[in-house]
Motif scaffolding. Structure first.
Motif, PDB file in Angstrom:
ATOM      1  N   ALA A 161       6.471  13.614   3.154  1.00 49.78           N
ATOM      2  CA  ALA A 161       6.387  12.191   2.845  1.00 49.78           C
ATOM      3  C   ALA A 161       5.826  11.998   1.446  1.00 49.78           C
ATOM      4  O   ALA A 161       4.920  12.705   1.025  1.00 49.78           O
ATOM      5  CB  ALA A 161       5.515  11.489   3.874  1.00 49.78           C
ATOM      6  N   GLU A 162       6.401  11.038   0.737  1.00 46.72           N
ATOM      7  CA  GLU A 162       5.907  10.735  -0.596  1.00 46.72           C
ATOM      8  C   GLU A 162       5.525   9.266  -0.695  1.00 46.72           C
ATOM      9  O   GLU A 162       6.032   8.419   0.047  1.00 46.72           O
ATOM     10  CB  GLU A 162       6.926  11.106  -1.676  1.00 46.72           C
ATOM     11  N   ARG A 163       4.620   8.991  -1.607  1.00 41.57           N
ATOM     12  CA  ARG A 163       4.173   7.621  -1.818  1.00 41.57           C
ATOM     13  C   ARG A 163       5.324   6.821  -2.422  1.00 41.57           C
ATOM     14  O   ARG A 163       5.910   7.219  -3.416  1.00 41.57           O
ATOM     15  CB  ARG A 163       2.969   7.585  -2.759  1.00 41.57           C
ATOM     16  N   VAL A 164       5.632   5.676  -1.800  1.00 39.69           N
ATOM     17  CA  VAL A 164       6.705   4.831  -2.314  1.00 39.69           C
ATOM     18  C   VAL A 164       6.182   3.534  -2.915  1.00 39.69           C
ATOM     19  O   VAL A 164       6.842   2.915  -3.751  1.00 39.69           O
ATOM     20  CB  VAL A 164       7.765   4.530  -1.238  1.00 39.69           C
ATOM     21  N   CYS A 165       4.983   3.122  -2.467  1.00 38.82           N
ATOM     22  CA  CYS A 165       4.353   1.924  -3.011  1.00 38.82           C
ATOM     23  C   CYS A 165       2.956   1.811  -2.411  1.00 38.82           C
ATOM     24  O   CYS A 165       2.588   2.594  -1.545  1.00 38.82           O
ATOM     25  CB  CYS A 165       5.162   0.659  -2.695  1.00 38.82           C
ATOM     26  N   ASP A 209      -4.277   2.787   0.961  1.00 38.79           N
ATOM     27  CA  ASP A 209      -3.376   1.768   0.425  1.00 38.79           C
ATOM     28  C   ASP A 209      -1.977   2.338   0.172  1.00 38.79           C
ATOM     29  O   ASP A 209      -1.073   1.616  -0.218  1.00 38.79           O
ATOM     30  CB  ASP A 209      -3.938   1.188  -0.882  1.00 38.79           C
ATOM     31  N   ASP A 210      -1.789   3.622   0.398  1.00 38.49           N
ATOM     32  CA  ASP A 210      -0.509   4.259   0.104  1.00 38.49           C
ATOM     33  C   ASP A 210       0.466   4.136   1.276  1.00 38.49           C
ATOM     34  O   ASP A 210       0.112   4.394   2.417  1.00 38.49           O
ATOM     35  CB  ASP A 210      -0.698   5.747  -0.212  1.00 38.49           C
ATOM     36  N   VAL A 211       1.707   3.759   0.956  1.00 39.99           N
ATOM     37  CA  VAL A 211       2.801   3.737   1.927  1.00 39.99           C
ATOM     38  C   VAL A 211       3.620   4.990   1.664  1.00 39.99           C
ATOM     39  O   VAL A 211       4.145   5.174   0.565  1.00 39.99           O
ATOM     40  CB  VAL A 211       3.670   2.470   1.787  1.00 39.99           C
ATOM     41  N   LEU A 212       3.705   5.865   2.674  1.00 39.68           N
ATOM     42  CA  LEU A 212       4.379   7.147   2.526  1.00 39.68           C
ATOM     43  C   LEU A 212       5.616   7.194   3.416  1.00 39.68           C
ATOM     44  O   LEU A 212       5.569   6.769   4.582  1.00 39.68           O
ATOM     45  CB  LEU A 212       3.446   8.287   2.919  1.00 39.68           C
ATOM     46  N   ILE A 213       6.718   7.727   2.859  1.00 41.16           N
ATOM     47  CA  ILE A 213       7.968   7.880   3.614  1.00 41.16           C
ATOM     48  C   ILE A 213       8.575   9.224   3.257  1.00 41.16           C
ATOM     49  O   ILE A 213       8.612   9.618   2.083  1.00 41.16           O
ATOM     50  CB  ILE A 213       8.973   6.762   3.278  1.00 41.16           C
ATOM     51  N   ASP A 214       9.076   9.914   4.284  1.00 41.32           N
ATOM     52  CA  ASP A 214       9.866  11.131   4.074  1.00 41.32           C
ATOM     53  C   ASP A 214      11.315  10.746   4.332  1.00 41.32           C
ATOM     54  O   ASP A 214      11.694  10.479   5.484  1.00 41.32           O
ATOM     55  CB  ASP A 214       9.434  12.233   5.033  1.00 41.32           C
TER      56      ASP A 214
END
Length: 108
Positions: A3-7, A96-101
Motif C-alpha cells: 500500500a502506498e500513500r495516495v493522499c 492522516d495518511d490514506v494508503l491503497i495497494d
C-alpha cells in the motif's frame, strides 16, 4: 506491491471524489458522510468516463455523462446503462495518511 500513500485524510472533503493514481492505476477516493473512506476504480464501465468527476449521493457515485451510479461498497452499478462493476480497493488509514495497494481488490 504494498500500500502506498495516495493522499492525506485531511485533504478529503466529504462526498467529494478525488482521483489518485497509485502504481499507474486510476482510482477514485471518497470520504462519505459518515467519514468512511472508499476507493473504487475511477473509470465508468459504460463510457470510459472518470468517476472522480461524478456526484456522490449516500453510498454511491454517479457518472456525470450517462447517469450510472456505482456502489462505493461493492462497485456494482445501481442502474443502467452500466452493467459491469468497477473494482473496489482496500483502504488503510494510518494517522492522516490514506494508503491503497492498487494490486489488491477488495472481496465483496
Amino acid at each position: 506491491m504494498t500500500a502506498e500513500r495516495v493522499c492525506g485524510l485531511s485533504e478529503l472533503e466529504q462526498d467529494t471524489p478525488l482521483r489518485v493514481d497509485p502504481g499507474g492505476v486510476a482510482i477514485t477516493v471518497i470520504k462519505d458522510g459518515d467519514g468512511v473512506v472508499h476507493a473504487i476504480g475511477d473509470t465508468c464501465t459504460h463510457g470510459e468516463i472518470s468517476l472522480s468527476e461524478g456526484f456522490v449521493e449516500g453510498d454511491t457515485v454517479e457518472c456525470w455523462a450517462h447517469g450510472s451510479a456505482f456502489s462505493l461498497i461493492t462497485g456494482v452499478p445501481q442502474n443502467l446503462p452500466a452493467y459491469e462493476p468497477v473494482p473496489v480497493y482496500v483502504v488503510v488509514i494510518d494517522g492522516d495518511d490514506v494508503l491503497i495497494d492498487p494490486t489488491v481488490i477488495k472481496e465483496v
